[in-house]
Motif scaffolding. Sequence first.
Motif, PDB file in Angstrom:
ATOM      1  N   THR A   1       1.217  -0.877  -0.041  1.00 47.73           N
ATOM      2  CA  THR A   1       0.392  -0.331   0.384  1.00 47.73           C
ATOM      3  C   THR A   1       1.450   1.941  -0.001  1.00 47.73           C
ATOM      4  OG1 THR A   1       0.413  -0.450   2.901  1.00 47.73           O
ATOM      5  CG2 THR A   1      -2.056  -1.079   1.453  1.00 47.73           C
ATOM      6  N   GLY A   2       2.398   1.259   0.239  1.00 44.42           N
ATOM      7  CA  GLY A   2       2.989   1.994  -0.444  1.00 44.42           C
ATOM      8  C   GLY A   2       4.565   1.989   1.374  1.00 44.42           C
ATOM      9  N   ASN A   3       5.269   2.302   0.600  1.00 38.43           N
ATOM     10  CA  ASN A   3       6.729   2.840   1.472  1.00 38.43           C
ATOM     11  C   ASN A   3       7.140   3.709   1.434  1.00 38.43           C
ATOM     12  OD1 ASN A   3       7.039  -0.477   1.349  1.00 38.43           O
ATOM     13  ND2 ASN A   3       6.612  -0.235  -0.473  1.00 38.43           N
ATOM     14  N   ALA A   4       7.728   4.218   2.533  1.00 38.17           N
ATOM     15  CA  ALA A   4       8.483   5.297   2.494  1.00 38.17           C
ATOM     16  C   ALA A   4       9.081   5.513   4.245  1.00 38.17           C
ATOM     17  CB  ALA A   4       7.648   6.322   2.277  1.00 38.17           C
ATOM     18  N   THR A   5      10.212   6.229   3.879  1.00 34.61           N
ATOM     19  CA  THR A   5      11.508   5.814   5.863  1.00 34.61           C
ATOM     20  C   THR A   5      12.036   7.333   5.611  1.00 34.61           C
ATOM     21  OG1 THR A   5      11.528   3.787   5.166  1.00 34.61           O
ATOM     22  CG2 THR A   5      12.685   4.388   6.471  1.00 34.61           C
ATOM     23  N   VAL A   6      12.562   7.429   6.647  1.00 33.82           N
ATOM     24  CA  VAL A   6      12.979   8.894   6.697  1.00 33.82           C
ATOM     25  C   VAL A   6      13.790   8.098   7.887  1.00 33.82           C
ATOM     26  CG1 VAL A   6      12.525  11.054   7.565  1.00 33.82           C
ATOM     27  CG2 VAL A   6      10.518  10.460   6.533  1.00 33.82           C
ATOM     28  N   VAL A   7      15.118   8.909   7.415  1.00 33.24           N
ATOM     29  CA  VAL A   7      16.638   8.212   8.049  1.00 33.24           C
ATOM     30  C   VAL A   7      17.102  10.232   8.560  1.00 33.24           C
ATOM     31  CG1 VAL A   7      18.891   7.405   7.949  1.00 33.24           C
ATOM     32  CG2 VAL A   7      16.649   6.355   6.877  1.00 33.24           C
ATOM     33  N   SER A   8      17.625   9.887   9.648  1.00 32.18           N
ATOM     34  CA  SER A   8      17.904  11.609   9.873  1.00 32.18           C
ATOM     35  C   SER A   8      19.967  11.358  10.768  1.00 32.18           C
ATOM     36  CB  SER A   8      17.289  11.844  10.727  1.00 32.18           C
ATOM     37  OG  SER A   8      17.734  13.036  11.965  1.00 32.18           O
ATOM     38  N   SER A   9      20.571  12.144  10.862  1.00 32.73           N
ATOM     39  CA  SER A   9      21.552  12.053  11.219  1.00 32.73           C
ATOM     40  C   SER A   9      21.874  13.013  12.206  1.00 32.73           C
ATOM     41  CB  SER A   9      22.842  12.091  10.142  1.00 32.73           C
ATOM     42  OG  SER A   9      22.966  12.848   9.023  1.00 32.73           O
ATOM     43  N   GLY A  10      21.070  13.971  12.348  1.00 32.59           N
ATOM     44  CA  GLY A  10      21.090  15.000  13.553  1.00 32.59           C
ATOM     45  C   GLY A  10      21.455  16.485  12.928  1.00 32.59           C
ATOM     46  N   ASP A  11      22.282  16.817  11.605  1.00 30.12           N
ATOM     47  CA  ASP A  11      22.584  17.553  10.624  1.00 30.12           C
ATOM     48  C   ASP A  11      21.654  17.044   9.266  1.00 30.12           C
ATOM     49  OD1 ASP A  11      23.966  15.411  10.264  1.00 30.12           O
ATOM     50  OD2 ASP A  11      25.983  16.965   9.685  1.00 30.12           O
ATOM     51  N   LYS A  12      21.391  15.812   9.124  1.00 33.44           N
ATOM     52  CA  LYS A  12      21.205  15.749   7.736  1.00 33.44           C
ATOM     53  C   LYS A  12      19.696  15.167   8.323  1.00 33.44           C
ATOM     54  CE  LYS A  12      23.742  18.854   5.065  1.00 33.44           C
ATOM     55  NZ  LYS A  12      22.426  19.870   5.523  1.00 33.44           N
ATOM     56  N   MET A  13      18.860  15.320   6.620  1.00 25.40           N
ATOM     57  CA  MET A  13      17.692  13.501   7.223  1.00 25.40           C
ATOM     58  C   MET A  13      17.328  13.265   5.587  1.00 25.40           C
ATOM     59  SD  MET A  13      13.963  15.089   8.362  1.00 25.40           S
ATOM     60  CE  MET A  13      14.989  14.639  10.647  1.00 25.40           C
ATOM     61  N   VAL A  14      16.946  12.194   5.241  1.00 25.51           N
ATOM     62  CA  VAL A  14      17.196  11.788   3.707  1.00 25.51           C
ATOM     63  C   VAL A  14      15.383  11.180   3.995  1.00 25.51           C
ATOM     64  CG1 VAL A  14      18.787  11.938   2.537  1.00 25.51           C
ATOM     65  CG2 VAL A  14      18.718  10.091   3.853  1.00 25.51           C
ATOM     66  N   LEU A  15      14.720  11.108   2.923  1.00 23.20           N
ATOM     67  CA  LEU A  15      13.659  10.296   2.763  1.00 23.20           C
ATOM     68  C   LEU A  15      14.000   8.668   1.218  1.00 23.20           C
ATOM     69  CD1 LEU A  15      10.607   9.922   2.973  1.00 23.20           C
ATOM     70  CD2 LEU A  15      10.710  11.452   1.115  1.00 23.20           C
ATOM     71  N   VAL A  16      13.516   8.063   2.142  1.00 23.24           N
ATOM     72  CA  VAL A  16      13.936   6.307   1.241  1.00 23.24           C
ATOM     73  C   VAL A  16      12.330   6.244   0.618  1.00 23.24           C
ATOM     74  CG1 VAL A  16      14.738   4.311   0.105  1.00 23.24           C
ATOM     75  CG2 VAL A  16      15.726   6.007   1.909  1.00 23.24           C
ATOM     76  N   ASP A  17      12.516   6.435  -0.686  1.00 25.25           N
ATOM     77  CA  ASP A  17      10.990   5.745  -1.438  1.00 25.25           C
ATOM     78  C   ASP A  17       9.661   7.411  -0.735  1.00 25.25           C
ATOM     79  OD1 ASP A  17      11.982   3.763  -2.881  1.00 25.25           O
ATOM     80  OD2 ASP A  17      11.370   2.904  -1.760  1.00 25.25           O
ATOM     81  N   ALA A  18       8.869   7.522  -2.195  1.00 23.98           N
ATOM     82  CA  ALA A  18       7.459   8.462  -1.768  1.00 23.98           C
ATOM     83  C   ALA A  18       6.950   7.422  -1.912  1.00 23.98           C
ATOM     84  CB  ALA A  18       7.912   9.186  -1.960  1.00 23.98           C
ATOM     85  N   GLY A  19       6.377   6.733  -1.569  1.00 20.97           N
ATOM     86  CA  GLY A  19       5.439   5.560  -2.337  1.00 20.97           C
ATOM     87  C   GLY A  19       3.626   5.356  -1.333  1.00 20.97           C
ATOM     88  N   LEU A  20       4.019   7.055  -0.996  1.00 17.33           N
ATOM     89  CA  LEU A  20       1.685   7.161  -0.499  1.00 17.33           C
ATOM     90  C   LEU A  20       1.673   8.985  -0.821  1.00 17.33           C
ATOM     91  CD1 LEU A  20       2.847   6.744   3.109  1.00 17.33           C
ATOM     92  CD2 LEU A  20       1.489   4.773   2.012  1.00 17.33           C
ATOM     93  N   SER A  21       0.753   8.630  -1.256  1.00 15.74           N
ATOM     94  CA  SER A  21       0.119  10.183  -1.445  1.00 15.74           C
ATOM     95  C   SER A  21       0.747  11.321  -1.036  1.00 15.74           C
ATOM     96  CB  SER A  21      -1.064  10.863  -1.403  1.00 15.74           C
ATOM     97  OG  SER A  21      -1.506  10.314  -0.378  1.00 15.74           O
ATOM     98  N   MET A  22       0.618  12.485  -1.515  1.00 14.80           N
ATOM     99  CA  MET A  22       1.609  13.862  -0.954  1.00 14.80           C
ATOM    100  C   MET A  22       1.182  14.073   0.369  1.00 14.80           C
ATOM    101  SD  MET A  22       2.611  17.219  -2.256  1.00 14.80           S
ATOM    102  CE  MET A  22       0.700  17.390  -2.818  1.00 14.80           C
ATOM    103  N   LYS A  23      -0.574  14.045  -0.354  1.00 17.23           N
ATOM    104  CA  LYS A  23      -1.498  14.868   1.633  1.00 17.23           C
ATOM    105  C   LYS A  23      -1.034  13.431   3.026  1.00 17.23           C
ATOM    106  CE  LYS A  23      -5.772  15.006   2.876  1.00 17.23           C
ATOM    107  NZ  LYS A  23      -7.237  15.156   2.702  1.00 17.23           N
ATOM    108  N   LYS A  24      -0.654  12.218   2.152  1.00 17.13           N
ATOM    109  CA  LYS A  24      -0.299  11.409   3.504  1.00 17.13           C
ATOM    110  C   LYS A  24       1.290  11.152   3.699  1.00 17.13           C
ATOM    111  CE  LYS A  24      -2.216   7.238   5.241  1.00 17.13           C
ATOM    112  NZ  LYS A  24      -3.075   7.921   6.917  1.00 17.13           N
TER     113      LYS A  24
END
Length: 268
Positions: free
Chosen positions: A13-36
Amino acid sequence: MGLSFTVLGSGSTGNATVVSSGDKMVLVDAGLSMKKMDELMRGQGVSGHQIDALFVTHEHSDHIKGLGAFARKYELSIYANEATWGGMERHIGTIAPEKRVIMETGESFTFGSMKVQSYPISHDAAEPVGYTFECDGEKLSLATDLGYMSDKVKREIIDSDVLVLESNHDTEMLRMGRYPWNIKRRILSDVGHLSNVAAGEALCELITDRTKRVYLAHLSLDHNMMDLAMLTVNSILENNGMFYKKEEHPLRATYHDRPTAWDEVRRK
């Protein structure tokens, strides 16, 4: 500093993961709607404005559904290999040329104190990849949509502090399920998805003294249950002489309908 992460959604139904190192943050995949995506991130105390880059594993819709809209709204650079760009371009809308980053599979990138490393996986997509993240001696690995656990993947993700690993289906539930045989055959193939048994067998080789937690991910809603996945994986680890203790290497759940709590990788 140090790594922390939240799995916003995991599964078909959708995959997305946020990873942070404290000073930077990245998103892996965006398989959900923008609103969600916005809603889930607000619930986790973060905003798309805090994301520094967006990495794509492959072009299937459950990984890119909200990709274009989210990247345009927050003016994010999208990192994907050339084959994945070719597979997803017609589905994500117009992306400004300066926001299109074509990476080589196996390439790594540094954002502040965070190193992001891509590696090849086996799945029925153009050129799918997984990612590992390192910061201050900590290692987080994301490994889903795996047809099988290759030696190459094992070398990339072994000895992780935290591992997010696919445990997609129970083989018997899949065989007896409602899917037509051609789809079942695809899921069971070397370019499909990792079963509970395959995940457990892989973990017998992947877990080390360094490993703190393992998240079982990308579970099928039709052909798996989290309790069954955990029971199967635990049993395999115990039967293979791992002397697996939950307090040392606790298995954790991911969800298709809600995020995981923020997890600090260094935490015992």
